[in-house]
Write an enzyme that holds these catalytic residues in place. Structure first.
Site, PDB file in Angstrom:
ATOM      1  N   HIS A  21      37.277  40.068  35.579  1.00 54.94           N
ATOM      2  CA  HIS A  21      39.291  40.471  34.137  1.00 54.94           C
ATOM      3  C   HIS A  21      38.992  41.576  33.845  1.00 54.94           C
ATOM      4  O   HIS A  21      40.102  42.178  34.669  1.00 54.94           O
ATOM      5  CB  HIS A  21      39.213  39.082  33.120  1.00 54.94           C
ATOM      6  N   GLU A  22      38.281  42.672  32.899  1.00 56.13           N
ATOM      7  CA  GLU A  22      38.519  43.712  31.826  1.00 56.13           C
ATOM      8  C   GLU A  22      37.841  44.809  33.615  1.00 56.13           C
ATOM      9  O   GLU A  22      38.188  46.169  33.275  1.00 56.13           O
ATOM     10  CB  GLU A  22      36.839  43.447  31.249  1.00 56.13           C
ATOM     11  N   HIS A  25      41.374  45.648  34.592  1.00 57.30           N
ATOM     12  CA  HIS A  25      41.767  46.331  34.164  1.00 57.30           C
ATOM     13  C   HIS A  25      41.604  48.001  33.836  1.00 57.30           C
ATOM     14  O   HIS A  25      42.539  48.711  34.028  1.00 57.30           O
ATOM     15  CB  HIS A  25      42.241  45.790  32.343  1.00 57.30           C
TER      16      HIS A  25
END
Length: 455
Positions: A21-22, A25
């Site tokens: 997920h990170e 980003h």
């Protein structure tokens, strides 16, 4: 040992999903030219960190293992006085609204991509699962009234081909949310002299399925169950009630107390329900019919009383390894991820209107338990579990709640429509409200976890 395995499975699953997920980003932020100051797995105090790259980004592990974050150069959080023009150009709030939206959306998108790739990999490898063959259907059920009798192999649902039992359950679950009906293409043996198989289409109404039924065995409520092998005895234990009565390995049980036994599970259920009660069993041995009496022993385990005749009864269903070509697997993985996301949103909507219980909200304890269970079953189950959790993480982060990615996307959407950013004061108030909502959801999830653990 089981506890340690559960913790390890949970940490690996959650840690990998947070990192993916990170990384979503982080990767898009770098592509958009935004300076990334820190990449942290976990929240709170940093316990380990190292700096790498031209920007000396800090890669860190923090003390709280739930979650993670990417810290970018942001004028709302850092003092940018005296910063060089080159660095100011890379500050987050100075990017176009479309770039900011891309950076925020990249986290959930990474979770969806991971789920697609995991499902696709499993489809390519092949998933051993029961065939969608139906068990004998009880009268007075929706399935019986629709024309199903048992022994049918379901080959398609609403024209969409299926190969495995979980596909049948999944498509019926989706259709049940719409409270309509489904068309099942089935194949069943031809009992006529010509033999072979007959093809038929059965319309199965689903309007009797209530939203709360979806929380349990909704297929059972319809009268649908997985086919099991015939009641052929495996090993008969020495000195048990079965051997003393004269039962032998390989006996085919056809009747108990004059009632036909459709499969091995029916025999097990009948015996368990009859402690200390004489049962007249009829069957076939080496082509010859026989009949004898057996009385199941009474057994008590954790307050439950049941009968036991000490004989093995094979219950494993007919299995198939369903595999696909890479292209077909990718398409199926994408469809599965989309369907799962839509189903999650629909279930959340029904929770909000009270049609589905809030007991379905789960927290880290339940997730850890499922992680351990699936890891013990095998790699396929564990990877499927990670894919579904990745979808849930992606969907939850897209909810329009301040402090979540979805809340930020909502702000930026308003900015696109109005031409100016959301007022800072409004954002601060919404932020507090969002934290309150998240804390409430976490409290409900933990309460549900504790209740499941105790009861």
């Amino acid at each position: 040992m089981v506890f340690l395995q559960t913790i390890l499975a949970f940490v690996v699953a959650l840690g990998s999903l947070v990192i993916i997920h990170e990384l979503g980003h982080y990767s898009v932020a770098r592509l958009c030219g935004v300076k990334v100051l820190r990449f942290s797995v976990g929240m709170g105090k940093i316990v380990f960190s190292r700096r790498f790259g031209a920007d000396q980004t800090e890669w860190a592990i923090s003390i709280l293992p739930l979650g993670g974050y990417v810290k970018m150069l942001d004028a709302r959080e850092q003092d940018i006085t005296g910063m060089s023009p080159a660095d100011l150009k890379r500050e987050f709030t100075r990017q176009s609204v479309w770039r900011r939206m891309a950076i925020v959306a990249a986290g959930p998108l990474a979770n969806f991509i991971l789920a697609i790739l995991l499902f696709a990999g499993l489809y390519i490898h092949g998933i051993p699962e029961p065939t969608p063959k139906l068990r004998t259907v009880a009268e007075q059920t929706v399935a019986y009234q629709a024309g199903l009798r048992g022994g049918e192999l379901v080959t398609a649902v609403n024209g969409q081909p299926i190969q495995i039992w979980s596909d049948l359950r999944w498509k019926l679950l989706q259709a049940a949310l719409e409270k309509g009906s489904v068309k099942l293409d089935v194949q069943h043996p031809n009992t006529g002299p010509s033999g072979g198989n007959l093809l038929d289409t059965i319309t199965l109404p689903l309007d009797s399925v209530r939203p709360k039924d979806l929380e349990g065995d909704f297929l059972g409520k319809l009268g649908i169950d997985l086919a099991r092998p015939k009641a052929v005895l495996g090993r008969v234990m020495p000195d048990g009630p079965a051997m003393k009565a004269g039962l032998r390995d390989g006996d085919l049980i056809t009747d108990v107390n004059g009632v036909a036994i459709s499969d091995g599970l029916a025999l097990v259920e009948k015996v368990r329900a009859s402690p200390d009660k004489k049962l007249t069993i009829a069957g076939v041995r080496n082509g010859q019919k026989f009949q004898l009496d057996v009385t199941p022993e009474r057994q008590e385990v954790k307050g439950e009383t049941f009968g036991l005749i000490k004989v093995e009864v094979p219950l494993a269903p007919e299995m198939i390894v369903a595999s696909s070509s890479p292209v077909a697997a990718l398409v199926k993985g994408t469809q599965k991820t989309w369907d799962s996301s839509v189903l999650t949103l629909k279930m959340l909507g029904k929770m909000l209107v009270g049609q589905v219980s809030w007991k379905n909200i789960t927290g880290p304890i339940t997730i850890a338990d499922y992680a351990g269970q699936t890891a013990r079953v095998g790699a396929i189950s564990y990877l499927s579990f990670i894919a579904f959790i990745s979808i849930s993480l992606g969907v939850m982060n897209l909810l329009p709640i301040p402090v979540l990615d979805g809340g930020l996307l909502l702000y930026y959407s308003v900015e696109v429509l109005t031409g100016r950013p959301v007022p800072q004061r409004f954002g601060e108030i919404a932020q507090r409200a969002g934290i309150g909502i998240l804390l409430t959801l976490m409290a409900v999830a933990m309460f549900n976890d504790i209740v499941r653990l105790i009861f």
